[in-house]
Write an enzyme that holds these catalytic residues in place. Sequence first.
Site, short mmCIF file in Angstrom:
data_model
loop_
_atom_site.label_atom_id
_atom_site.label_comp_id
_atom_site.label_asym_id
_atom_site.label_seq_id
_atom_site.Cartn_x
_atom_site.Cartn_y
_atom_site.Cartn_z
N GLU A 182 -2.65 -21.84 9.40
CA GLU A 182 -1.64 -22.35 8.48
C GLU A 182 -0.37 -22.40 8.89
O GLU A 182 -0.09 -21.83 9.54
CB GLU A 182 -1.85 -21.57 7.12
CG GLU A 182 -3.10 -21.39 6.16
CD GLU A 182 -3.57 -20.82 4.92
OE1 GLU A 182 -2.24 -20.35 4.42
OE2 GLU A 182 -4.42 -19.99 4.76
N ARG A 221 -8.54 -14.66 4.41
CA ARG A 221 -8.22 -15.24 5.20
C ARG A 221 -8.53 -16.41 5.62
O ARG A 221 -9.60 -16.27 6.24
CB ARG A 221 -7.43 -13.83 5.62
CG ARG A 221 -6.23 -12.78 4.60
CD ARG A 221 -5.50 -14.20 4.60
NE ARG A 221 -4.35 -13.35 3.62
CZ ARG A 221 -3.67 -13.37 3.19
NH1 ARG A 221 -4.33 -14.09 2.50
NH2 ARG A 221 -2.71 -12.80 2.03
N HIS A 250 -4.10 -23.60 0.02
CA HIS A 250 -4.41 -22.15 -0.32
C HIS A 250 -3.19 -21.95 -1.20
O HIS A 250 -2.33 -21.12 -1.94
CB HIS A 250 -2.99 -21.54 0.96
CG HIS A 250 -2.87 -20.34 1.03
ND1 HIS A 250 -3.08 -19.26 2.49
CD2 HIS A 250 -3.23 -19.20 -0.24
CE1 HIS A 250 -3.18 -17.86 1.61
NE2 HIS A 250 -3.41 -17.67 0.51
#
Length: 318
Positions: free
Chosen positions: A266, A237, A284
Site C-alpha cells: 500500500e 493486512r 483500506h
Amino acid sequence: MKRVYFTRPLPESVADMARAYFDVEMRTENTPLKIGQMRAALNLYDGVLMMFGDTFSVEVFREAQNPRCKVLANYGVGINHIDLQAARSAGVMVTNVPGAVTDATADIGMTLIMMSARRAGEGERMVRAGEWPGWNPTQLLGTHVTGKTVGIIGMGRIGSAIAQRCHFGFDMKVLYWSRSEKDFAYPAERVRTLEELMARADFAVVAVPASAETHHLINDDALSHMAPTAHLINVARGDIVDEAALIRALKDRRIAGAGLDVYEHEPTVPNALKAMENAVLLPHMGTSTLEVREKMGRIAVENLQKALNGETPPNLVN
C-alpha cells in the site's frame, strides 16, 4: 505540559480532547512518515500518536538510544509496522485500539462479500460508462450469498463479528481456522487445516493478524484448494496474501473473485489487479466512519494520557 505528535490529521474532536492533556502538534500531511521524521519524533516529543504506514523499524530506533518519546500510541489494531523488540529496548511503550474497529471492519467484510458475489463493482462501472443496455435475464450473473459457506481465517474479534453477521444475517454455514477452539452462540465448525477451509468455503475471509508466521499465508498452494466458484476476501493486512499468486488465480479463473480492502504494498496496487473485473478493490476503508475514527482517537489519547502520567495504559501491547 507533555508534548505529543499526531502523525496525520485526525477529527477535531479528538484533537480537542488531546489538547486538554497535552501540547499537541498535528501534522497536516496524510502520507506516512519518512525515516528521518520518525527519528525526529522519537527525540522531540513525549508521545507519538502514529498510524499504519509509519514504519517504526529497528533502523528507526537504532539512532534513539534514550529517546524522549515514552509511548507510541498506534491508531489501529495491527502493530506489524512497529518493531516491538526495538521499541522495548529503547524504553518505548506501544499501545493500540483493539475494540473500536471491530464492527466497522466486519461491515466492510460483508460489503466485500456481497460486492464480489453479486459483481457489484462490474455493474457500477457498466452504468457509469454508459454501457448498460437495460435489464436482461443473463446480465452479470453472480452467486447467491444466503445459505452458502463462509470460512473465517483467524477467529478473533473481527473474524467472529463477520461470522456472526454471516450466520444471523445470511443463514450461512460458518467454518473457521484458528489456534484454539472457540465457543459461540451459533453453530461454527473449527477445521483442522487451512487447506480444508479453503476447499470447503464459498467465501474465504482473511481476518488473521499480520506476523512473520502469517506473511504470504494465502499463497499459490492455499489458493489451489479453492473451488472455481469461491471468493477470497481480505480485511486484515495486505501481505498475508501473496498478491502475485492471487493475480494468477484470478487471471486463470481458478477462483471466481476477490474482495480486497488491503494490499501488499500500500498504497501501490498492481495494474494487473486493477484491470481485473473479478476483483473488488477498496482503499483500506475498513474503519472509515466518523464515529469509529473518533472512538479510535479517544482510545489512543487515553493510552497516551495514562502512559505519560506514569500509569499502565489500558491497551498496552509492549
